[in-house]
Design a protein around this motif. Structure first.
Motif, short mmCIF file in Angstrom:
data_model
loop_
_atom_site.label_atom_id
_atom_site.label_comp_id
_atom_site.label_asym_id
_atom_site.label_seq_id
_atom_site.Cartn_x
_atom_site.Cartn_y
_atom_site.Cartn_z
N UNK A 60 95.67 35.83 67.62
CA UNK A 60 94.56 36.73 67.32
C UNK A 60 93.39 35.91 67.31
N UNK A 61 92.92 35.06 67.00
CA UNK A 61 91.42 34.68 66.98
C UNK A 61 91.06 34.65 68.65
N UNK A 62 92.22 34.11 69.05
CA UNK A 62 91.60 34.42 70.87
C UNK A 62 91.48 35.42 71.30
N UNK A 63 91.90 35.97 70.82
CA UNK A 63 91.84 38.17 71.06
C UNK A 63 90.83 38.46 70.96
N UNK A 76 87.63 36.64 70.02
CA UNK A 76 87.30 35.69 70.73
C UNK A 76 86.53 36.10 72.42
N UNK A 77 87.29 36.32 72.72
CA UNK A 77 87.42 37.17 73.82
C UNK A 77 87.13 38.33 74.38
N UNK A 78 87.00 39.76 73.30
CA UNK A 78 86.05 41.11 73.08
C UNK A 78 84.67 40.78 72.37
N UNK A 80 81.95 41.93 74.54
CA UNK A 80 80.72 42.78 74.33
C UNK A 80 79.31 42.38 74.07
N UNK A 81 78.91 40.99 73.75
CA UNK A 81 77.69 40.32 74.00
C UNK A 81 77.37 40.49 75.45
N UNK A 82 78.18 39.67 76.18
CA UNK A 82 77.85 40.15 77.56
C UNK A 82 77.14 41.64 77.78
N UNK A 83 78.00 42.23 77.28
CA UNK A 83 77.16 43.74 77.80
C UNK A 83 75.54 44.44 77.10
#
Length: 74
Positions: A1-4, A6-8, A12-15
């Motif tokens: 769950x934490x991996x997903x 972190x990925x999201x 979002x930060x990049x966008x």
């Protein structure tokens, strides 16, 4: 769950960074040079314009408003 999550979060930060980044005015635009016409051809064109006969005024159709005014007066 934490991996997903972190990925999201990373996506979002990049966008957001891409959206907030200044996109306009990063490069200088080159100035366009005005085309200079030779003075002899320019003066010749002006003389030809003066020698041309004036255009006749074209007749205009009556508007609906003006037609109704005439009807009311008659």
């Amino acid at each position: 769950m934490s991996f997903i999550s972190d990925l999201v979060e990373g996506v979002v930060d990049g966008a957001l960074k891409d959206i907030l980044k200044k996109t306009t005015g990063t490069s200088k635009r080159t100035r366009r040079r005005k085309r200079t016409t030779s003075t002899s051809s320019a003066t010749l064109r002006q003389i030809e314009k003066l020698l041309r006969p004036a255009k006749k005024q074209t007749s205009r159709k009556r508007t609906v408003r003006s037609r109704s005014k005439v009807r009311r007066r008659a």
